[in-house]
Design a protein around this motif. Structure first.
Motif, PDB file in Angstrom:
ATOM      1  N   THR A 538     -43.933 -66.459 -25.920  1.00  0.00           N
ATOM      2  CA  THR A 538     -44.204 -67.526 -27.063  1.00  0.00           C
ATOM      3  C   THR A 538     -43.850 -66.925 -28.531  1.00  0.00           C
ATOM      4  N   GLY A 539     -44.276 -65.734 -28.717  1.00  0.00           N
ATOM      5  CA  GLY A 539     -43.884 -65.221 -30.034  1.00  0.00           C
ATOM      6  C   GLY A 539     -42.417 -65.147 -30.548  1.00  0.00           C
ATOM      7  N   LEU A 542     -41.201 -68.712 -31.315  1.00  0.00           N
ATOM      8  CA  LEU A 542     -41.441 -69.091 -32.587  1.00  0.00           C
ATOM      9  C   LEU A 542     -40.318 -68.385 -33.442  1.00  0.00           C
ATOM     10  N   GLU A 570     -53.175 -69.026 -24.963  1.00  0.00           N
ATOM     11  CA  GLU A 570     -52.696 -68.318 -26.189  1.00  0.00           C
ATOM     12  C   GLU A 570     -52.659 -69.422 -27.407  1.00  0.00           C
ATOM     13  N   ALA A 572     -50.948 -69.767 -31.278  1.00  0.00           N
ATOM     14  CA  ALA A 572     -50.129 -69.507 -32.515  1.00  0.00           C
ATOM     15  C   ALA A 572     -49.998 -70.133 -33.568  1.00  0.00           C
ATOM     16  N   GLY A 583     -43.969 -67.292 -37.872  1.00  0.00           N
ATOM     17  CA  GLY A 583     -44.871 -67.508 -36.703  1.00  0.00           C
ATOM     18  C   GLY A 583     -45.659 -66.282 -36.229  1.00  0.00           C
ATOM     19  N   MET A 585     -48.740 -64.740 -33.508  1.00  0.00           N
ATOM     20  CA  MET A 585     -49.684 -64.950 -32.461  1.00  0.00           C
ATOM     21  C   MET A 585     -51.145 -64.582 -32.842  1.00  0.00           C
TER      22      MET A 585
END
Length: 649
Positions: A538-539, A542, A570, A572, A583, A585
């Motif tokens: 996910t990071g 972003l 998660e 974010a 971004g 996390m």
């Protein structure tokens, strides 16, 4: 909503067809005919080795050449290159034509007792090893449809067995993308299948091309000849294979990781030893030694062509010195105990002497190019000068696999220069030169206008100097993109350079450019599968969204939005100001203007596909807090990158 989003991908060409009324290719010019004759005279003796090795062990192939997806759409045509036979036509470099005569072979081939390869079903090969209970598969091709067809051929020919293990040799999609075509979700859940990969495989397989995906995808269409029909005036393969299959790219997370050279595993009763070669052809890569059959799989550090140190589609520059060092390790540690050397592209090398010599020749090829580039670099030569001064030497050219059907000496020497020194050649005029279009406009004026440049280009073309004619005409087309005469003449110039290219992907790039100049651009963007999207951290997504942030569109000095991904546990945060989008996390310290709660797929629908917020809310996404702040953030994100002009700007 859509099940997948555009991130990156390889352009498939084996089934490409021209859409609408298109201008036909032109024949080889007298200058090209002469160039091909000269090239043919300079080639080494054909010999019988490659013809023998490419055909040896053939058992069977599919009777139906078209492989189709679940909707009945073709994803691969085994007969797409059946026209390659006999002497080379004047529109194809004689060395490339010879190469394709052997590369086009398809089917199931035995390479050792208990080891087979399916070749010609995709850009890459699938290697099959007989275990005690089932098949051990190395590199299950690019898409699940062709992988399933390959396994079907194996079972129909050799007798049906389950798949007991899958090995990914490296982190490029043509070596893992078909995995769900050979193993099922039930097999994975029940632990009936081992999936083995080199260290950092998931990170590299999921992240490659994400941040620069828009540019890479567009450039990949040129590299792989998207839109070109296979033919003697069209696409002639990709150097390491014919093309990239269409279909569904999939990914299954490994269950076992190989970290060091010399590690061994007993997999379904078969002893395997691994050589880690990460940082050469791929950032995460291994080779496999099959001990009982004395067979060494060189994955992709050795194939039937010189490879790319920097791919034309774009990528991080590879370490040529390390590549040569890994090949030397293969020559000294693995070749002496190997009766067969195979790779994940092209055909095998049979016999210890042949396999050792083949690996050693390619080692010397990369080492020579590296050392001679660096030697000239340290004497002040620029990368363009080096590319002209360091051709493939005759002693190395005797080995056909050192020829540049995929990578080239010209492109690779520039890549080595870039690896050490970057793009700047230390000439101050190039430190702050005009961009292409303003430079082109000044060039046209300086040379006396469009008519004068066209006249000069015609003279150059008549003399067979297509490099100079395309240099002149590309400047004119940049300055006057609607100049039909310049575009058509530039297309003619590029086309002849494509015909003269020994490299399949140089040919593709010239011919795609010619087609776009004549017929306009065809959009060839593809989507990545849900498997690949799910694998991307996910990071990183972003960070990808941040590369599309336009601060002038925010309309506020500051916005912070927290995303709670309910299916992944998660959190974010995306924080935008007048300059950047950051971004983070798991940032619970920053007070958000809004909180979005949804499964990650819905969040990606907002951030990547820019699907309407109302649609996502209907699908289950919720927003707490200032919805206008969320709307401002989303409004400041550019759409996912689409196609763009290259030769007309």
């Amino acid at each position: 909503m859509r099940k997948s989003f555009i991130v990156a991908g390889l352009a498939a060409t084996a089934l490409a067809s021209a859409a609408g009324a298109q201008e036909s290719p032109k024949p080889a010019s007298p200058a090209t005919v002469a160039a091909q004759r000269e090239a043919a005279a300079s080639l080494p003796p054909d010999g019988t080795r490659d013809a023998d090795f490419a055909a040896r062990g053939f058992l069977a192939t599919r009777t139906e050449p078209l492989i189709r997806d679940a909707d009945g759409q073709p994803v691969w045509n085994l007969d797409a290159y059946a026209f390659v036979d006999g002497e080379a036509p004047p529109s194809v470099h004689p060395s490339l034509w010879r190469h394709m005569r052997y590369l086009k072979r398809h089917g199931l081939f035995e390479v050792a007792d208990g080891i087979w390869q399916v070749r010609g079903f995709d850009l890459s090969n699938m290697t099959v090893i007989r275990g005690e209970t089932g098949w051990i598969l190395i590199d299950p091709l690019t898409t699940k449809e062709v992988a399933a067809a390959a396994l079907e051929l194996v079972n129909d020919t050799l007798g049906e067995r389950p798949v007991s293990a899958v090995i990914y040799s490296h982190s490029h999609a043509d070596h893992f993308g078909g995995v769900r075509g050979v193993i099922s979700a039930g097999d994975i859940a029940a632990g009936r299948v081992e999936v083995i990969a080199p260290e950092h495989f998931m990170e590299e397989a999921s992240s490659e091309n994400v941040l620069a995906g828009g540019a890479m995808q567009r450039r990949a269409a040129y590299q792989f000849g998207a839109g070109l029909v296979p033919g003697d005036a069209g696409q002639m393969g990709s150097g390491i294979g014919m093309a990239v299959s269409r279909g569904t790219i999939t990914l299954v997370e490994p269950t076992d990781i190989i970290r060091e050279t010399g590690e061994t595993r007993r997999i379904d009763g078969v002893e395997l030893e691994f050589q880690i070669v990460s940082g050469s052809e791929a950032p995460s890569e291994l080779n496999v030694y099959v001990a009982p059959q004395r067979t060494f799989l060189a994955a992709e550090i050795a194939t039937c062509t010189m490879h790319n140190i920097l791919t034309p589609r774009g990528a991080k520059v590879r370490d040529t010195r390390a590549w040569a060092r890994f090949l030397d390790e293969a020559v000294t540690d693995y070749a002496p105990r190997s009766d067969v050397v195979i790779s994940s592209h092209c055909w095998p090398q049979f016999g210890r002497e042949a396999g050792t010599a083949w690996l050693a020749a390619q080692r010397d090829n990369y080492r020579y190019l590296h050392d001679q580039t660096v030697r000239r670099m340290n004497r002040g030569a620029t990368m363009v000068e080096i590319a002209e001064a360091v051709p493939l030497p005759p002693q190395l050219a005797e080995e056909w696999s050192n020829h540049g059907y995929y990578g080239t000496y010209s492109h690779n020497s520039k890549a080595i220069y870039q690896y050490y020194l970057g793009w700047y050649d230390a000439v101050p005029a190039n430190l702050h030169a005009h961009p292409p279009i303003p430079r082109a406009e000044r060039m046209v004026e300086a040379l006396g206008g469009a008519d004068r440049m066209i006249a000069l280009a015609r003279v150059a073309m008549a003399e067979g100097d297509y490099r100079w004619s395309s240099d002149l005409l590309q400047q004119l087309v940049f300055a006057e993109p609607d100049n039909a005469a310049a575009k058509n003449l530039l297309a003619d110039s590029y086309e002849q350079q494509g015909y003269q290219s020994e490299s399949a992907i140089w040919r593709n790039q010239f011919l795609v450019a010619a087609s776009e100049l004549r017929n306009g651009r065809a959009d060839n963007f593809s989507t990545q599968s849900a498997d690949l999207i799910a694998a991307i951290p996910t990071g990183l997504l972003l960070d990808s969204a941040a590369t599309r942030y336009d601060p002038e569109k925010l309309g506020k000095p500051h916005v912070a939005v927290r995303f709670e991904l309910t299916d992944r546990d998660e959190t974010a945060l995306m924080e935008a100001n007048e300059s950047v989008l950051i971004g983070r996390m798991d940032d619970m310290r920053t007070a958000p203007d809004a909180i979005v709660r949804a499964p990650r797929q819905l969040v990606l629908g907002l951030l990547l596909a820019k699907l309407p917020l109302a649609q996502m809310k209907t699908a289950g996404l919720t927003v707490e807090g200032n919805e206008n702040a969320l709307a401002a953030l989303l409004g400041a994100l550019d759409p996912m990158p689409g196609s763009f002009e290259i030769v007309t700007r």
